[in-house]
Design a protein around this motif. Structure first.
Motif, PDB file in Angstrom:
ATOM      1  N   PRO A  50       0.821  -1.212   0.000  1.00  0.00           N
ATOM      2  CA  PRO A  50       0.000   0.000   0.000  1.00  0.00           C
ATOM      3  C   PRO A  50       0.855   1.263   0.000  1.00  0.00           C
ATOM      4  O   PRO A  50       1.890   1.331   0.666  1.00  0.00           O
ATOM      5  CB  PRO A  50      -0.810  -0.110   1.291  1.00  0.00           C
ATOM      6  N   HIS A  51       0.406   2.240  -0.761  1.00  0.00           N
ATOM      7  CA  HIS A  51       0.994   3.581  -0.739  1.00  0.00           C
ATOM      8  C   HIS A  51       0.049   4.476   0.052  1.00  0.00           C
ATOM      9  O   HIS A  51      -1.159   4.246   0.095  1.00  0.00           O
ATOM     10  CB  HIS A  51       1.152   4.116  -2.157  1.00  0.00           C
ATOM     11  N   ARG A  52       0.602   5.537   0.623  1.00  0.00           N
ATOM     12  CA  ARG A  52      -0.245   6.400   1.461  1.00  0.00           C
ATOM     13  C   ARG A  52       0.194   7.844   1.372  1.00  0.00           C
ATOM     14  O   ARG A  52       1.395   8.156   1.341  1.00  0.00           O
ATOM     15  CB  ARG A  52      -0.206   5.937   2.920  1.00  0.00           C
ATOM     16  N   ALA A  53      -0.810   8.727   1.337  1.00  0.00           N
ATOM     17  CA  ALA A  53      -0.586  10.171   1.455  1.00  0.00           C
ATOM     18  C   ALA A  53      -1.728  10.718   2.295  1.00  0.00           C
ATOM     19  O   ALA A  53      -2.893  10.632   1.887  1.00  0.00           O
ATOM     20  CB  ALA A  53      -0.556  10.835   0.089  1.00  0.00           C
ATOM     21  N   GLY A  54      -1.409  11.224   3.475  1.00  0.00           N
ATOM     22  CA  GLY A  54      -2.461  11.657   4.379  1.00  0.00           C
ATOM     23  C   GLY A  54      -3.311  10.462   4.784  1.00  0.00           C
ATOM     24  O   GLY A  54      -2.785   9.439   5.239  1.00  0.00           O
ATOM     25  N   SER A  55      -4.612  10.561   4.574  1.00  0.00           N
ATOM     26  CA  SER A  55      -5.508   9.439   4.869  1.00  0.00           C
ATOM     27  C   SER A  55      -5.956   8.728   3.598  1.00  0.00           C
ATOM     28  O   SER A  55      -6.978   8.039   3.584  1.00  0.00           O
ATOM     29  CB  SER A  55      -6.731   9.933   5.658  1.00  0.00           C
ATOM     30  N   ASN A  56      -5.197   8.883   2.538  1.00  0.00           N
ATOM     31  CA  ASN A  56      -5.488   8.241   1.259  1.00  0.00           C
ATOM     32  C   ASN A  56      -4.561   7.048   1.055  1.00  0.00           C
ATOM     33  O   ASN A  56      -3.350   7.156   1.249  1.00  0.00           O
ATOM     34  CB  ASN A  56      -5.296   9.239   0.109  1.00  0.00           C
ATOM     35  N   ILE A  57      -5.153   5.925   0.649  1.00  0.00           N
ATOM     36  CA  ILE A  57      -4.408   4.678   0.443  1.00  0.00           C
ATOM     37  C   ILE A  57      -4.597   4.237  -1.003  1.00  0.00           C
ATOM     38  O   ILE A  57      -5.695   4.361  -1.556  1.00  0.00           O
ATOM     39  CB  ILE A  57      -4.937   3.562   1.375  1.00  0.00           C
ATOM     40  N   TRP A  58      -3.537   3.674  -1.610  1.00  0.00           N
ATOM     41  CA  TRP A  58      -3.719   3.103  -2.943  1.00  0.00           C
ATOM     42  C   TRP A  58      -2.771   1.937  -3.188  1.00  0.00           C
ATOM     43  O   TRP A  58      -1.751   1.788  -2.516  1.00  0.00           O
ATOM     44  CB  TRP A  58      -3.582   4.146  -4.045  1.00  0.00           C
ATOM     45  N   LEU A  59      -3.194   1.085  -4.119  1.00  0.00           N
ATOM     46  CA  LEU A  59      -2.400  -0.034  -4.616  1.00  0.00           C
ATOM     47  C   LEU A  59      -2.163   0.166  -6.101  1.00  0.00           C
ATOM     48  O   LEU A  59      -3.033   0.680  -6.808  1.00  0.00           O
ATOM     49  CB  LEU A  59      -3.134  -1.361  -4.398  1.00  0.00           C
ATOM     50  N   ASP A  60      -1.001  -0.291  -6.578  1.00  0.00           N
ATOM     51  CA  ASP A  60      -0.614  -0.106  -7.972  1.00  0.00           C
ATOM     52  C   ASP A  60      -0.287  -1.469  -8.563  1.00  0.00           C
ATOM     53  O   ASP A  60       0.530  -2.215  -8.007  1.00  0.00           O
ATOM     54  CB  ASP A  60       0.614   0.812  -8.034  1.00  0.00           C
ATOM     55  N   SER A  61      -0.919  -1.814  -9.680  1.00  0.00           N
ATOM     56  CA  SER A  61      -0.651  -3.117 -10.298  1.00  0.00           C
ATOM     57  C   SER A  61       0.805  -3.275 -10.706  1.00  0.00           C
ATOM     58  O   SER A  61       1.311  -4.402 -10.786  1.00  0.00           O
ATOM     59  CB  SER A  61      -1.562  -3.326 -11.515  1.00  0.00           C
ATOM     60  N   ASP A  62       1.517  -2.191 -10.951  1.00  0.00           N
ATOM     61  CA  ASP A  62       2.936  -2.283 -11.310  1.00  0.00           C
ATOM     62  C   ASP A  62       3.785  -2.786 -10.150  1.00  0.00           C
ATOM     63  O   ASP A  62       4.914  -3.245 -10.358  1.00  0.00           O
ATOM     64  CB  ASP A  62       3.455  -0.925 -11.792  1.00  0.00           C
ATOM     65  N   ASP A  63       3.262  -2.688  -8.921  1.00  0.00           N
ATOM     66  CA  ASP A  63       3.971  -3.255  -7.778  1.00  0.00           C
ATOM     67  C   ASP A  63       3.798  -4.772  -7.716  1.00  0.00           C
ATOM     68  O   ASP A  63       4.531  -5.458  -7.011  1.00  0.00           O
ATOM     69  CB  ASP A  63       3.464  -2.641  -6.471  1.00  0.00           C
ATOM     70  N   ILE A  64       2.788  -5.269  -8.421  1.00  0.00           N
ATOM     71  CA  ILE A  64       2.528  -6.710  -8.449  1.00  0.00           C
ATOM     72  C   ILE A  64       3.231  -7.350  -9.629  1.00  0.00           C
ATOM     73  O   ILE A  64       3.885  -8.381  -9.508  1.00  0.00           O
ATOM     74  CB  ILE A  64       1.010  -6.968  -8.505  1.00  0.00           C
ATOM     75  N   SER A  65       3.100  -6.714 -10.799  1.00  0.00           N
ATOM     76  CA  SER A  65       3.792  -7.201 -11.991  1.00  0.00           C
ATOM     77  C   SER A  65       3.954  -6.049 -12.973  1.00  0.00           C
ATOM     78  O   SER A  65       2.976  -5.391 -13.317  1.00  0.00           O
ATOM     79  CB  SER A  65       2.998  -8.338 -12.653  1.00  0.00           C
ATOM     80  N   SER A  66       5.166  -5.828 -13.389  1.00  0.00           N
ATOM     81  CA  SER A  66       5.429  -4.792 -14.393  1.00  0.00           C
ATOM     82  C   SER A  66       5.559  -5.386 -15.788  1.00  0.00           C
ATOM     83  O   SER A  66       5.868  -4.676 -16.745  1.00  0.00           O
ATOM     84  CB  SER A  66       6.714  -4.021 -14.047  1.00  0.00           C
ATOM     85  N   GLU A  67       5.310  -6.696 -15.896  1.00  0.00           N
ATOM     86  CA  GLU A  67       5.432  -7.374 -17.191  1.00  0.00           C
ATOM     87  C   GLU A  67       4.105  -7.299 -17.929  1.00  0.00           C
ATOM     88  O   GLU A  67       3.325  -8.252 -17.960  1.00  0.00           O
ATOM     89  CB  GLU A  67       5.853  -8.831 -16.975  1.00  0.00           C
ATOM     90  N   ARG A  68       3.830  -6.155 -18.507  1.00  0.00           N
ATOM     91  CA  ARG A  68       2.602  -5.986 -19.272  1.00  0.00           C
ATOM     92  C   ARG A  68       2.966  -5.737 -20.725  1.00  0.00           C
ATOM     93  O   ARG A  68       3.822  -4.902 -21.025  1.00  0.00           O
ATOM     94  CB  ARG A  68       1.797  -4.786 -18.755  1.00  0.00           C
TER      95      ARG A  68
END
Length: 364
Positions: A50-68
């Motif tokens: 998870p990434h975070r800024a303030g009270s905002n959270i996000w997930l990025d598919s590139d952290d799971i696989s960058s082979e697209r």
């Protein structure tokens, strides 16, 4: 539709349990820090990043696989839901912070708005990133939506890079809002000159304001949205005068402007200022309207799935997003902000399936 067994019923149940835990934590707008902590820890404990800024959270598919395949040109899609709530209505008969599961429903403050979309979009993200997709996918759970605060989704945009499509999760019964009204509030002032009401003195600011008030009442902008109709302008407040025997030298009034996706707020503001004689001051032009092209691939995909489409009169994070968006999510807007708020668990399950059906194999 995708069978949810593809992500495992036990994992879906885990997400519903997370939603129940979120209900236990008050997360009013600008007070979401503790529920953001919960979500961040939950994601990290399952091996996600998870990434975070303030009270905002996000997930990025590139952290799971960058082979697209074609990853540099395939585009980025943002799945979004918000984690803040309004304060509980006075008519609650249940404790708003005690989740109750009964008759296939989960009760509690924020379950319908916007917990259902939170759970369904997270489920969809985990399913979609378990198989190859051409696009980059970001899932986000953001703050301050109920107050359109600047510490919410807008604070995250600079950290995400270019977004090509946003899917905003809100309770729409999984119908797709392809347009959303914007809002602009105008403070207008007509000036006159004071004088004694018993004599022919002064210039009455109220009378000067009347032609402009009539213009706001009667004017129709030529561009009409097939989903939102015309721009709507309404004079909602007026103030003038200090006592009965003094000609008022100032008349102020407020205009509520609902844009229709065919004009930006700055465009409307310029047209209004050129058409009236009073001084016009906008409070903000941030809350713009949204209108996606009817030929956009996400609209075509929705049509092929038989998803109903409509124009929304309520604002959401869609109005703050400077890229093409649609609004769609489980639950019913009629339940939002009401006492004894709830959502059906099957609505969340079905919503996750529809998100996956919309995005699995999607190509711009």
């Amino acid at each position: 539709m995708l069978n949810m067994e593809n992500i495992g019923n036990e994992y879906f149940d885990d997400i519903i349990a997370l939603l129940a835990d979120m209900v236990r934590i008050p997360s009013f707008s600008r007070e979401e820090n503790q529920v953001a902590d919960l979500v961040e820890k939950w994601l990290a404990a399952r091996g996600l990043k998870p990434h975070r800024a303030g009270s905002n959270i996000w997930l990025d598919s590139d952290d799971i696989s960058s082979e697209r395949p074609g990853r540099e040109t395939a585009g980025t899609i943002l799945l979004n839901a918000h984690i803040d709530t309004v304060r509980p209505a006075s008519g609650y008969t249940r404790d708003p912070f005690v989740p109750e599961m009964t008759d296939g429903k989960i009760y509690g403050l924020g379950t319908n708005d916007d917990g259902g979309s939170f759970a369904a979009t997270l489920s969809a993200f985990l399913t979609l990133t378990s198989r190859p997709q051409k696009y980059r996918l970001i899932w986000s759970a953001t703050a301050e939506e109920e107050v359109c605060g600047q510490g919410g989704i807008e604070a995250v945009f600079p950290l995400l890079g270019k977004i090509d499509l946003g899917i905003i999760g809100e309770p729409t019964k999984m119908e797709m809002a392809v347009a959303e009204k914007g809002l602009m509030v105008l403070d207008c002032i007509s000036e006159g000159r004071s004088g004694h009401a018993a004599r022919e003195e002064g210039i009455n600011a109220i009378y000067r304001a009347l032609p402009d008030i009539e213009w706001f009442r009667n004017y129709r902008f030529p561009k009409v949205s097939p989903y939102l109709g015309p721009v709507k302008m309404t004079v909602t407040q007026i103030n003038a005068g200090t006592q009965h025997n003094i000609v008022p030298d100032r008349c102020s009034f407020v205009v509520d402007v609902r844009s229709n996706g065919m004009y930006s707020n700055p465009e409307l503001l310029a047209l209004i200022k050129s058409s009236v004689s009073c001084l016009v001051k906008e409070r903000s032009t941030r809350l713009g309207s949204s209108h996606i092209d009817e030929n956009h691939p996400i609209v075509s995909r929705a049509a092929s799935l038989g998803v109903p489409m409509f124009g929304s009169s309520t604002t959401s994070n869609q109005t703050l997003s400077p890229f093409p968006t649609v609004k769609i999510g489980p639950g019913d807007s009629a339940r939002s902000h009401t006492a004894d708020e709830f959502i059906y668990i099957d609505e969340i399950r079905d919503g996750a399936e529809i998100y996956v059906s919309l995005l699995d194999g999607f190509d711009f």
